[in-house]
Design a protein around this motif. Structure first.
Motif, mmCIF file in Angstrom:
data_model
loop_
_atom_site.group_PDB
_atom_site.id
_atom_site.type_symbol
_atom_site.label_atom_id
_atom_site.label_comp_id
_atom_site.label_asym_id
_atom_site.label_seq_id
_atom_site.Cartn_x
_atom_site.Cartn_y
_atom_site.Cartn_z
ATOM 1 N N TYR A 1 0.339 2.875 -8.143
ATOM 2 C CA TYR A 1 -1.032 2.374 -7.965
ATOM 3 C C TYR A 1 -1.167 1.666 -6.620
ATOM 4 O O TYR A 1 -2.115 1.907 -5.860
ATOM 5 N N LEU A 2 -0.223 0.800 -6.294
ATOM 6 C CA LEU A 2 -0.284 0.076 -5.018
ATOM 7 C C LEU A 2 -0.199 1.037 -3.843
ATOM 8 O O LEU A 2 -0.893 0.871 -2.833
ATOM 9 N N PHE A 3 0.659 2.043 -3.948
ATOM 10 C CA PHE A 3 0.871 2.961 -2.831
ATOM 11 C C PHE A 3 -0.413 3.731 -2.521
ATOM 12 O O PHE A 3 -0.828 3.827 -1.354
ATOM 13 N N ARG B 1 14.773 -5.017 -1.316
ATOM 14 C CA ARG B 1 13.577 -5.679 -1.834
ATOM 15 C C ARG B 1 12.927 -4.801 -2.902
ATOM 16 O O ARG B 1 13.123 -3.584 -2.940
ATOM 17 N N GLN B 2 12.124 -5.457 -3.748
ATOM 18 C CA GLN B 2 11.369 -4.716 -4.743
ATOM 19 C C GLN B 2 10.367 -3.797 -4.043
ATOM 20 O O GLN B 2 9.758 -4.164 -3.038
ATOM 21 N N ASP B 3 10.174 -2.603 -4.588
ATOM 22 C CA ASP B 3 9.286 -1.640 -3.941
ATOM 23 C C ASP B 3 7.860 -2.148 -3.831
ATOM 24 O O ASP B 3 7.190 -1.931 -2.815
ATOM 25 N N TRP B 4 7.352 -2.818 -4.876
ATOM 26 C CA TRP B 4 5.985 -3.325 -4.801
ATOM 27 C C TRP B 4 5.859 -4.352 -3.673
ATOM 28 O O TRP B 4 4.830 -4.410 -2.985
ATOM 29 N N TRP B 5 6.914 -5.138 -3.472
ATOM 30 C CA TRP B 5 6.897 -6.155 -2.405
ATOM 31 C C TRP B 5 6.828 -5.472 -1.043
ATOM 32 O O TRP B 5 6.100 -5.916 -0.139
#
Length: 916
Positions: free
Chosen positions: A343-345, A700-704
Motif C-alpha cells: 500500500y505504501l509503495f 531497516r524495515q521496508d515500510w520505514w
C-alpha cells in the motif's frame, strides 16, 4: 449443546464431556494424561498402540487406553490417583527409554522425554539401546531407528495427511520398524521433505538434520509462511535470536501442515550474502552492463551511511522527475512483503512520482486471470477457498502443478480425491497429481481454448447447462451459444489432442455434478491468449451454475505469499486500492481527498511495458523493491539491457540480486521473519505475520525505507509503524471492513469480505448477485488464437517454464537455503526420454538450449511428465536462466507475457576450452 453433555468421574471428581469424546480428550482440561501414539492435530486418529495413556475404569479388570475409549454417562475413571495406573505408565516409559542410546532420554526425544520426566523415569534398568541406527542420507531429515517406538504417527502423517505414501512398516515382531518406499534410505526414497513426519514424531526418531534444531527453544513466535499463496500458519522456534526450526500451526488453510520450503527454507535470512549495510555504486565501477561478480562486490559498490544512501537515492529520482516529468519514473513493488508495504509503495509512486507506473509480479502470473474475472463477474478475487474442494463432487485442476507450487493445497486435493471427489487434471505436462485423478487430459500445448470451447459446445448442445441460473444471473448467453456452433469436439480434437468422446465425457461429468470447482494456474494465464483461456473457464462454471454455493467456484491459485494482498492494495498500474480504476473520476477524487494529493488519470505501464519504455528513453529512473526483473522478465537480454540503460536505479532487497547488480543505490531490507504486517493469501484470508528475530546489521524495515524515500521526495509522511498504515488502509479499502488489526492479533486470520465485526468472513461469494452494475455475470466468447511463436525446422521444440517444489520464484531466497539448494542444486532441462533419444542426448549431459532471443546451459533430466517434443525449464536458476529464452509478446488484455510457449532447440554444450 449443554443438554447433550454427559458426566463422568475422573479420580472421583465429576467432569463434563461431549458425547463421542475419548477419555483422553475429555480429561485434558482437568488432567494431563501421558500419550505418545496420538495427536491433537486434525486428521490423526488414535491407534492405541503405545499404551502410555492407560487408565483404570471401575468395573473393568484390564487397564484401558484412554485415547481409544469413549466416555459414557456415569463412567468412573482412575488416572493420576491410581497407583496401579502410575506404576504401569512408568514401567512402560522405562521400557521405551531402554531402546534409546545408553538407556536414557534427552530433550532430543521430545514427548517421550517429557513424559518420562513427568513420571520420574530418568533412565532405564532394562538392557538395550546402546547402538544407534542412524540414516543420514537425507539433507533435511535425520532418522534414528533406535528411538522409534512404532507409534505410526509418521505413517499417518505421510499417508493420511499428506497422501504421499512414502512411510510404512517393514519387518515383523521385534524387527518391525518404519521404512521408506521399499525399505530404502530416506535420501533415496520418493520423500518430498515436507517434514510432517518430523512434526508428528514423539520420540525424536525423526528430526531435522540441521544441528541448530537440537538447541533448546527459547521463544516460539506465531507467523505466516513467506512462500506461496496458500498462506500456511507456522511457528518459528527461536534460540539466541536465530530461527532453529519451524513447525506448522493449525491455520485455516493448512491445519498444521507445511511443505519443504515452509519447514526447512528459513535459513536464507542468515546467509553470508545478506545485505547488512546500504551500498552505493562506485564512481570507478565497471559499466552496468558488464558481468557482475558477487565475490568482487567492492569493485562495483562501496558501503555508505543511511543518510548518504537515501540522499543519493532521492536526489536521482527528484532530478529525473524535474527534468523529464512524472512519466520518467516507475516503481516495481513486491508480493513477498506485507499489505502495508504494498500500500505504501503504490501510494509513493502515485503521490510522489506523480504517475501510475507501478506494478509487481502479478503481471507475470495472474494478470490475465484478474482481467477476465473483473470483466466476467466484477471481482478479481477467488470466488471460494480451495478448502471447499472437500465439498465438491468434481474438481477440475487445469494448467497448474499444485504438488510443486502449492503443496499443502495439493494435499487437500488428494484427500478430497481419496474421499470421493472426482479430480479432473488437464495439462500439457503430466505431474504426480494425475495419480489421484479420475480423468487425465494431457492436451497439446497452447490448445486450451480449443478444448474448453469443445466442452462448452457439448454442454449447450446437450442442454446440460443450468437453465435457471443462465436466465436469472447471466448475460451474453445467446452470443456465446452462436459462437460455439463451430467448436464441436470432433472439430477441436485434432487441435487439442484429446479424443472427442473423452471431451464429451468430461464435459458431461462437470455439468451434471451437483457441486464442482475449477482451479487453475500459470499454465492457463501465461499465454498471449491467457485472458481467453480464463474466459472459457468462467463460462464453464457459470453455465453450469457452479458459483455461489459450498463446493463450487472459480479459483486461480496465487503464486507468491501476498500476490492477492498486493493487488488488493493497488500495486498495479490501472487500479487504485480495492480495484478502483485510475480513470474513474469519482474513485480518484476519493483517494485524492484521503491522500491530500492530485492523482494521474492515465493508467500506468506494466512490467514488460516499462522495460520497452526504458529502451525508448521514456522511463529513466526506477525504484524496485523486492522484485527481480533481471531474472523474472521474459527475454532477459532485452530486460537486462534496459536496466543497464537506466540513468538511476534504486533497489531495496535482501541480497545483491541479479537486478540489484544494476543499481546505483542498494538499500538493505527486512526479511519476512523480521517484520510485522498482514498478508492476504489465495483464499482471501487476511493473516498476521509477527517478527521472530532482530534485523541484522543496519537493515531497516521496508515500510520505514519507503517512508524515508517519500520524505526525501517532499511528502510529509509520518507513520509510526505498520499499525498506523493498516488503519489508513481500512479507510481506503472497504474489503478490510471489520478486519481490525486488534482482531487479527486475537484471531490471526479473517476472510474478506467480513460483513460483521465478530462474525466469520465470507468464504463462498456471489450466492445472490455479482458485483456488477446489473448484478449479473457476463459470458464472453473466446476465439482460437495460436501461440505468438510456433515451432519450425530451425526451432522444433516447445519450451514451457515453471517452478520446482524446492525452489521459489527467482531463487533469491531458496537458493540461499542449505536444505533447499542441496535438494535441487543446479540448473536443469527436463525432457521426455523419447525426446532425448531423438536428439541423441543422455540424461545428465550438459546441453545448450537456444531460442530466437538467447541461449542458456543446463543439465538434462529425463522426465516422462514432459510430453515428447517439449522441454520444461525451471526459472529459478541464475546460472541457467530460462527467461533468456522466453517470448515477451503480451496478452492484449492482461498484459502478461507468453512464458508457457516458445520455440527452442537443443545442442550439446561445447567443451570448456572451445569457443562458445
Amino acid at each position: 449443546m449443554s443438554d447433550n453433555r454427559i458426566t463422568f468421574f475422573l479420580d472421583g471428581e465429576p467432569c463434563s464431556a461431549q458425547p463421542g469424546q475419548t477419555i483422553l480428550q475429555a480429561a485434558q482440561p482437568h488432567q494431563a494424561i501421558p500419550h505418545l501414539c496420538c495427536s491433537d492435530r486434525p486428521g490423526f486418529k488414535s491407534d492405541g498402540n503405545c499404551r502410555a495413556c492407560v487408565v483404570e475404569i471401575e468395573g473393568e479388570r484390564a487397564l484401558a487406553p484412554s485415547c481409544r475409549r469413549e466416555v459414557s454417562e456415569g463412567m468412573r475413571v482412575n488416572s493420576a490417583g491410581s497407583e496401579r495406573v502410575q506404576r504401569n505408565r512408568a514401567r512402560l516409559l522405562e521400557l521405551l527409554v531402554s531402546d534409546l542410546p545408553n538407556g536414557r532420554s534427552s530433550e532430543e526425544h521430545q514427548q517421550l522425554h517429557h513424559w518420562a520426566g513427568a513420571l520420574g523415569v530418568s533412565h532405564s534398568r532394562f538392557p538395550g539401546g546402546d547402538a544407534q541406527f542412524d540414516d543420514l542420507s537425507h539433507s533435511a531429515i535425520r532418522v534414528n531407528h533406535s528411538a522409534c517406538i512404532n507409534c505410526q504417527l509418521c505413517r499417518q502423517a505421510c499417508q493420511d495427511l499428506q497422501v504421499n505414501r512414502v512411510i510404512g512398516l517393514s519387518g515383523r515382531g521385534t524387527e518391525a520398524r518404519i521404512g521408506f518406499d521399499l525399505d530404502d534410505p530416506l535420501g533415496d526414497s520418493t520423500c518430498v521433505a515436507c517434514g510432517e513426519c518430523v512434526q508428528a514424531c514423539p520420540t525424536g526418531a525423526l528430526l531435522p538434520a540441521a544441528p541448530l534444531s537440537r538447541q533448546p527453544v527459547e521463544q516460539r513466535v506465531h507467523s505466516i509462511c513467506p512462500y506461496c499463496g496458500v498462506g500456511c500458519q507456522l511457528e518459528y522456534q527461536v534460540s539466541n535470536d536465530r530461527i532453529i526450526a519451524v513447525d506448522g500451526r493449525s491455520g485455516p488453510s493448512n491445519e498444521g501442515r507445511l511443505c519443504v520450503k515452509g519447514r526447512f527454507g528459513f535459513d536464507y535470512i542468515n546467509h553470508a550474502d545478506r545485505l547488512r549495510v546500504p551500498l552505493v555504486r562506485r564512481e570507478d565501477a565497471p559499466p552496468k552492463g558488464a558481468p557482475f561478480d558477487p565475490a568482487e562486490r567492492d569493485r562495483y559498490f562501496r558501503e555508505a551511511s543511511w543518510e548518504e544512501a537515501l540522499e543519493r537515492a532521492c536526489e536521482g529520482l527528484v532530478r529525473l522527475k524535474h527534468q523529464h516529468g512524472a512519466s520518467a519514473l516507475a516503481g516495481l513493488g513486491s508480493a513477498k512483503g506485507s499489505n502495508e508495504e504494498a500500500y505504501l509503495f503504490q501510494k509513493l509512486v502515485r503521490t510522489g512520482f506523480g504517475s501510475n507506473n507501478v506494478d509487481h509480479c502479478t503481471r507475470l502470473c495472474h494478470a490475465s486471470s484478474v482481467a477476465a474475472l473483473l470483466e466476467g463477474i466484477g471481482s478479481g478475487a477467488v470466488t471460494a477457498s480451495f478448502m471447499q474442494v472437500v465439498n465438491a463432487e468434481v474438481a477440475i485442476v487445469i494448467g497448474c502443478n499444485p504438488e510443486s507450487n502449492h503443496p499443502v493445497a495439493a494435499n487437500l486435493f488428494k484427500q478430497a480425491a481419496r474421499n470421493g471427489t472426482q479430480l479432473v487434471v488437464i495439462d500439457s505436462r503430466g505431474h504426480s497429481l494425475r495419480e489421484h485423478a479420475s480423468h487425465l487430459l494431457q492436451l497439446t500445448p497452447g490448445s486450451d481454448v480449443a478444448l474448453l470451447n469443445a466442452m462448452l459446445h457439448v454442454i449447450i448442445r446437450e442442454s446440460l447447462y443450468d437453465h435457471r441460473f443462465v436466465a436469472e444471473r447471466l448475460e451474453g448467453f445467446d452470443a456465446l451459444q452462436a459462437h460455439l456452433d463451430d467448436y464441436s469436439p470432433e472439430a477441436m480434437a485434432p487441435l487439442c489432442g484429446i479424443d472427442a468422446e473423452r471431451i464429451r465425457e468430461v464435459a458431461r461429468l462437470f455439468a451434471r455434478a451437483e457441486r464442482a470447482m475449477i482451479f487453475w494456474g500459470m499454465g492457463i494465464s501465461q499465454h498471449t491468449h491467457g485472458t481467453d483461456n480464463v474466459r472459457c473457464l468462467i463460462a464453464l462454471a457459470l453455465l453450469c451454475g457452479q458459483v455461489g454455493r459450498p463446493g463450487t467456484g472459480l479459483h486461480p491459485l496465487r503464486g507468491q505469499n501476498n500476490v492477492q494482498g498486493a493487488s488488493d492494495a493497488g500495486l498495479i498500474p490501472m487500479m487504485l486500492p480495492d480495484y478502483q480504476r485510475v480513470d474513474n473520476a469519482e474513485a480518484r477524487a476519493r483517494f485524492e481527498q484521503l491522500w491530500q494529493s492530485p492523482l494521474a488519470a492515465q493508467p500506468g505501464l506494466t512490467v514488460v511495458e516499462m522495460i520497452d519504455a526504458i529502451h525508448h528513453d521514456q522511463i529513466r529512473g526506477m525504484y524496485i523493491m523486492g522484485e527481480n526483473p533481471a531474472m523474472s522478465d521474459p527475454d532477459l537480454n532485452h530486460s537486462r539491457q534496459a536496466l543497464a540503460r537506466l540513468e538511476h536505479l534504486v533497489v531495496q532487497d535482501l541480497f545483491i540480486t541479479e537486478t540489484a547488480a544494476y543499481a546505483d543505490v542498494i538499500l538493505p531490507a527486512s526479511a519476512w521473519p523480521e517484520k510485522s504486517g498482514t498478508v492476504t493469501n489465495t483464499n482471501r484470508q487476511v493473516q498476521l505475520g509477527r517478527p521472530a528475530v532482530s534485523l541484522p546489521g543496519q537493515c531497516r524495515q521496508d515500510w520505514w525505507i519507503i517512508q524515508a524515500i517519500a520524505q526525501g521526495m517532499g511528502l510529509d509522511w509520518a507513520y509510526p509503524g505498520p499499525e498506523a498504515i493498516y488503519r489508513e488502509m481500512q479507510q481506503a479499502m472497504p474489503s478490510l471492513t471489520h478486519i481490525d488489526r486488534e482482531r487479527l492479533e486475537r484471531e490471526n486470520s479473517v476472510t474478506y469480505p467480513c460483513p460483521t465485526p465478530d462474525g466469520e468472513g465470507t468464504d463462498v461469494l456471489f450466492a445472490d448477485r455479482f458485483p456488477t452494475a446489473s448484478g449479473k455475470a457476463r459470458l464472453v466468447a473466446a476465439t482460437l488464437l495460436p501461440p505468438d511463436e510456433t515451432c519450425d525446422s530451425q526451432y522444433p521444440l516447445i519450451l514451457s517454464t515453471g517452478r520446482l517444489l524446492e525452489h521459489w520464484h527467482t531463487g533469491a531466497m531458496t537458493r540461499r537455503s542449505r536444505v533447499l539448494d542441496t535438494l535441487e542444486p543446479g540448473a536443469i532441462v527436463c525432457a521426455h526420454p523419447l525426446t532425448l533419444r531423438e536428439w541423441k542426448l543422455q540424461a545428465g549431459e550438459a546441453v545448450r538450449v537456444e531460442s530466437r532471443r538467447g541461449a542458456m546451459k543446463a543439465l538434462l533430466r529425463a522426465d516422462e511428465a514432459v510430453p515428447p517434443g517439449s522441454l520444461f525449464i525451471p526459472f529459478c536458476f541464475a546460472e541457467g536462466a530460462a527467461n533468456l529464452l522466453t517470448n515477451p509478446k503480451l496478452d492484449p488484455f492482461g498484459k502478461i507475457p507468453e512464458f508457457k510457449y516458445c520455440a527452442v532447440r537443443l545442442a550439446p554444450t561445447p567443451p570448456p576450452n572451445s569457443l562458445d
